[in-house]
Design a protein around this motif. Structure first.
Motif, PDB file in Angstrom:
ATOM      1  N   GLU A 159       3.925  10.912 -12.149  1.00 14.08           N
ATOM      2  CA  GLU A 159       3.165  11.191 -13.364  1.00 14.08           C
ATOM      3  C   GLU A 159       2.844   9.870 -14.037  1.00 14.08           C
ATOM      4  O   GLU A 159       3.540   8.879 -13.868  1.00 14.08           O
ATOM      5  N   GLU A 160       1.791   9.893 -14.840  1.00 16.37           N
ATOM      6  CA  GLU A 160       1.284   8.629 -15.330  1.00 16.37           C
ATOM      7  C   GLU A 160       2.286   7.849 -16.182  1.00 16.37           C
ATOM      8  O   GLU A 160       2.477   6.645 -15.985  1.00 16.37           O
ATOM      9  N   THR A 161       2.936   8.534 -17.127  1.00 14.78           N
ATOM     10  CA  THR A 161       3.799   7.783 -18.034  1.00 14.78           C
ATOM     11  C   THR A 161       4.991   7.149 -17.324  1.00 14.78           C
ATOM     12  O   THR A 161       5.233   5.955 -17.492  1.00 14.78           O
ATOM     13  N   PRO A 162       5.733   7.916 -16.518  1.00 13.13           N
ATOM     14  CA  PRO A 162       6.829   7.256 -15.788  1.00 13.13           C
ATOM     15  C   PRO A 162       6.317   6.128 -14.888  1.00 13.13           C
ATOM     16  O   PRO A 162       6.991   5.116 -14.739  1.00 13.13           O
ATOM     17  N   ARG A 163       5.136   6.303 -14.321  1.00 21.92           N
ATOM     18  CA  ARG A 163       4.604   5.254 -13.460  1.00 21.92           C
ATOM     19  C   ARG A 163       4.368   3.971 -14.251  1.00 21.92           C
ATOM     20  O   ARG A 163       4.735   2.885 -13.843  1.00 21.92           O
ATOM     21  N   ARG A 164       3.778   4.151 -15.433  1.00 22.17           N
ATOM     22  CA  ARG A 164       3.547   2.975 -16.268  1.00 22.17           C
ATOM     23  C   ARG A 164       4.864   2.318 -16.649  1.00 22.17           C
ATOM     24  O   ARG A 164       4.985   1.093 -16.669  1.00 22.17           O
ATOM     25  N   ALA A 165       5.863   3.143 -16.938  1.00 23.59           N
ATOM     26  CA  ALA A 165       7.171   2.593 -17.344  1.00 23.59           C
ATOM     27  C   ALA A 165       7.781   1.773 -16.208  1.00 23.59           C
ATOM     28  O   ALA A 165       8.286   0.668 -16.425  1.00 23.59           O
ATOM     29  N   LEU A 221      10.260   7.960  -5.903  1.00 26.43           N
ATOM     30  CA  LEU A 221       9.819   6.842  -5.073  1.00 26.43           C
ATOM     31  C   LEU A 221      10.636   6.760  -3.799  1.00 26.43           C
ATOM     32  O   LEU A 221      10.109   6.581  -2.705  1.00 26.43           O
ATOM     33  N   ARG A 222      11.958   6.891  -3.973  1.00 27.10           N
ATOM     34  CA  ARG A 222      12.837   6.788  -2.815  1.00 27.10           C
ATOM     35  C   ARG A 222      12.459   7.828  -1.764  1.00 27.10           C
ATOM     36  O   ARG A 222      12.277   7.502  -0.594  1.00 27.10           O
ATOM     37  N   SER A 223      12.281   9.067  -2.197  1.00 27.25           N
ATOM     38  CA  SER A 223      12.018  10.080  -1.163  1.00 27.25           C
ATOM     39  C   SER A 223      10.608   9.914  -0.607  1.00 27.25           C
ATOM     40  O   SER A 223      10.373  10.130   0.578  1.00 27.25           O
ATOM     41  N   ASN A 242       0.819  -1.203   0.000  1.00 26.52           N
ATOM     42  CA  ASN A 242       0.000   0.000   0.000  1.00 26.52           C
ATOM     43  C   ASN A 242       0.855   1.256   0.000  1.00 26.52           C
ATOM     44  O   ASN A 242       0.579   2.206  -0.732  1.00 26.52           O
ATOM     45  N   ALA A 243       1.919   1.234   0.798  1.00 29.50           N
ATOM     46  CA  ALA A 243       2.812   2.389   0.835  1.00 29.50           C
ATOM     47  C   ALA A 243       3.429   2.613  -0.542  1.00 29.50           C
ATOM     48  O   ALA A 243       3.475   3.741  -1.043  1.00 29.50           O
ATOM     49  N   LEU A 244       3.864   1.500  -1.149  1.00 31.66           N
ATOM     50  CA  LEU A 244       4.503   1.611  -2.464  1.00 31.66           C
ATOM     51  C   LEU A 244       3.502   2.121  -3.501  1.00 31.66           C
ATOM     52  O   LEU A 244       3.823   2.989  -4.327  1.00 31.66           O
ATOM     53  N   LEU A 245       2.281   1.598  -3.430  1.00 35.86           N
ATOM     54  CA  LEU A 245       1.272   2.031  -4.398  1.00 35.86           C
ATOM     55  C   LEU A 245       0.952   3.509  -4.248  1.00 35.86           C
ATOM     56  O   LEU A 245       0.780   4.227  -5.224  1.00 35.86           O
ATOM     57  N   GLN A 246       0.883   3.951  -2.989  1.00 32.18           N
ATOM     58  CA  GLN A 246       0.594   5.371  -2.782  1.00 32.18           C
ATOM     59  C   GLN A 246       1.689   6.235  -3.372  1.00 32.18           C
ATOM     60  O   GLN A 246       1.414   7.281  -3.964  1.00 32.18           O
ATOM     61  N   CYS A 247       2.926   5.779  -3.225  1.00 30.37           N
ATOM     62  CA  CYS A 247       4.038   6.545  -3.793  1.00 30.37           C
ATOM     63  C   CYS A 247       3.997   6.488  -5.323  1.00 30.37           C
ATOM     64  O   CYS A 247       4.295   7.473  -5.991  1.00 30.37           O
ATOM     65  N   LEU A 248       3.642   5.329  -5.857  1.00 23.05           N
ATOM     66  CA  LEU A 248       3.524   5.219  -7.310  1.00 23.05           C
ATOM     67  C   LEU A 248       2.418   6.145  -7.829  1.00 23.05           C
ATOM     68  O   LEU A 248       2.556   6.760  -8.885  1.00 23.05           O
TER      69      LEU A 248
END
Lengths: 237, 187
Positions: free
Chosen positions: B139-145, B181-183, B129-135
């Motif tokens: 922005e959409e395109t980098p997230r999809r990548a 994501l890291r931050s 859940n934490a990871l998904l919230q950060c994802l």
């Protein structure tokens, strides 16, 4: 200090890219591996987002057997290494043959059934190949090719398998690949069956390879499936 | 972990406890761990390999790998399931690389399905859940990548084709996304 921070960030993002899989992770230093594994841990929950799927029945038993086989193979190798040391000492003392011999002696002894180092009939010519997957250990075949009689008219292949299994519904086919030539089939092999008749000539310098094929072997006479094991053929006699 | 006397019923144990026993070469715990986690991990392999035969091979290798490297699992760093999923994913990707990946088109909508499935997960999925919230914050395109690279094993070149952008641009997106994501995860 800002430069140093930038550099740290860069190193960390390199590690992140290796964790994503968009950069290769071969040849990572210990430090780089640690940094990448930190990312592995961060991203791993995402892998679990895949929907569960029931693995085939009996898979755990196969895994269990593989682990048993591995322990068994380790015992065989330790025994073979002990013998190889003894033989190497004898060989070097008696003829001073070059260092490469050690590997060959190792392979010869490894092939021989345990407790029976010298074969009963003496072949005129012998070759051996350790046929393994690329990279780290894993399953392996030891293939010994012996020719008997003055004109090599009678041949025999002996295969010793360490954990080699054909994928379900597939056959494994052994190929001889002459240097610079195309593969010639040496037949479909049954890893548990030690003897297969020889129908192909072989030469030192050939590569032996094992590919995954439809049941009964390649329909085209050339490998059609992935090559899972390969190794060079060495003349031993 | 001294008290094994309470371990009457291995299936009632958590994956963490079982994995720690596996690290001590406990075959009974290994069996129980399989019963508990195989479907989840096979799903991970199937997602990447997309073909049952290959997924079976990857999963078998991965589970053997789990036996061998269980000692590397550190409960302080994440859940046992996540660690095993990481091992499985890596084996599946290695296998694809060794075999040469075929053309592996992803159906449209699969990414959305993936995110929906992920959102539907419960249980010990706080990490997810934490990871998904950060994802979600990317922005959409980098997230999809990022998701396609990680979950589907797409290479940078495959991403470039898919997004019709130069490979260098993809690299920039991925790095920017990773930094964000890291931050975010450290907040």
């Amino acid at each position: 200090m800002a430069d140093q921070d930038d550099k740290n960030l860069d190193t960390d993002l390199d590690a992140g890219e290796r964790a994503l899989g968009t950069e290769p992770r071969d040849g990572e230093s210990a430090e780089e591996r640690l940094a990448r594994r930190d990312w592995d841990d961060k991203l791993a929950p995402l892998a679990l987002a895949a929907p569960p799927a029931e693995p085939p029945a009996g898979l755990f038993e196969r895994i269990s057997q593989a682990l048993d086989g591995e322990a068994e193979a380790a015992k065989v190798i330790r025994l073979a290494e002990r013998r190889a040391r003894r033989w190497r000492a004898v060989a070097i003392a008696s003829s001073g043959i070059a260092a490469g011999l050690a590997a060959v002696v190792f392979a010869m002894i490894y092939i021989g059934p345990l407790g029976q180092v010298v074969p009963p009939a003496v072949p005129q010519q012998s070759y051996v190949a350790l046929v393994t997957p690329e990279g780290e250990g894993g399953p392996a075949l030891l293939v010994e090719v012996d020719f008997y009689g003055d004109d090599r008219q009678e041949g025999r292949i002996t295969i010793q398998s360490v954990q080699v299994e054909a994928p379900a519904g597939r056959s494994l086919e052994l190929w001889r690949v002459p240097a610079g030539g195309s593969p010639q089939s040496m037949g479909v092999i049954a890893p548990r069956d030690p003897f297969t008749p020889l129908e192909t000539a072989v030469e030192a310098g050939d590569t032996l390879a094992v590919s995954v094929e439809p049941p009964g072997g390649s329909p085209s006479g050339a490998p059609t499936g992935p090559v899972i094991l390969s190794g060079p053929l060495i003349e031993t006699r | 972990m001294g008290s094994d006397d309470t371990a009457e019923s291995p299936t009632a144990e958590s994956p963490e406890s079982l994995l720690l026993r596996v690290a001590r070469q406990d075959r009974e715990a290994y069996r129980a761990l399989y019963d508990l986690c195989a479907a989840k991990l096979f799903g991970v392999a199937l997602r990447i390999c997309r073909e049952r035969g290959l997924a079976e091979e990857a999963f078998q290798e991965a589970f053997i790998g789990i036996w061998r490297s269980a000692g590397d699992f550190d409960p302080a760093r994440g859940s046992a399931l996540a660690w095993m999923a990481g091992v499985t994913r890596n084996r599946a990707l290695d296998l694809l690389r060794r075999r040469g990946r075929g053309d592996r088109p992803m159906e449209d909508g699969a990414l959305e399905a993936l995110l929906n499935e992920a959102e539907g997960l419960r249980g010990d999925q706080a990490d997810l859940n934490a990871l998904l919230q950060c994802l979600e914050r990317l922005e959409e395109t980098p997230r999809r990548a990022v998701i396609l690279a990680y979950c589907e094993g797409l290479t940078r070149e495959e991403l470039a084709t898919r997004f019709e952008a130069p490979a260098n641009t993809i690299k920039t997106w991925l790095r920017r996304a990773l930094a964000a994501l890291r931050s975010c995860l450290e907040e």
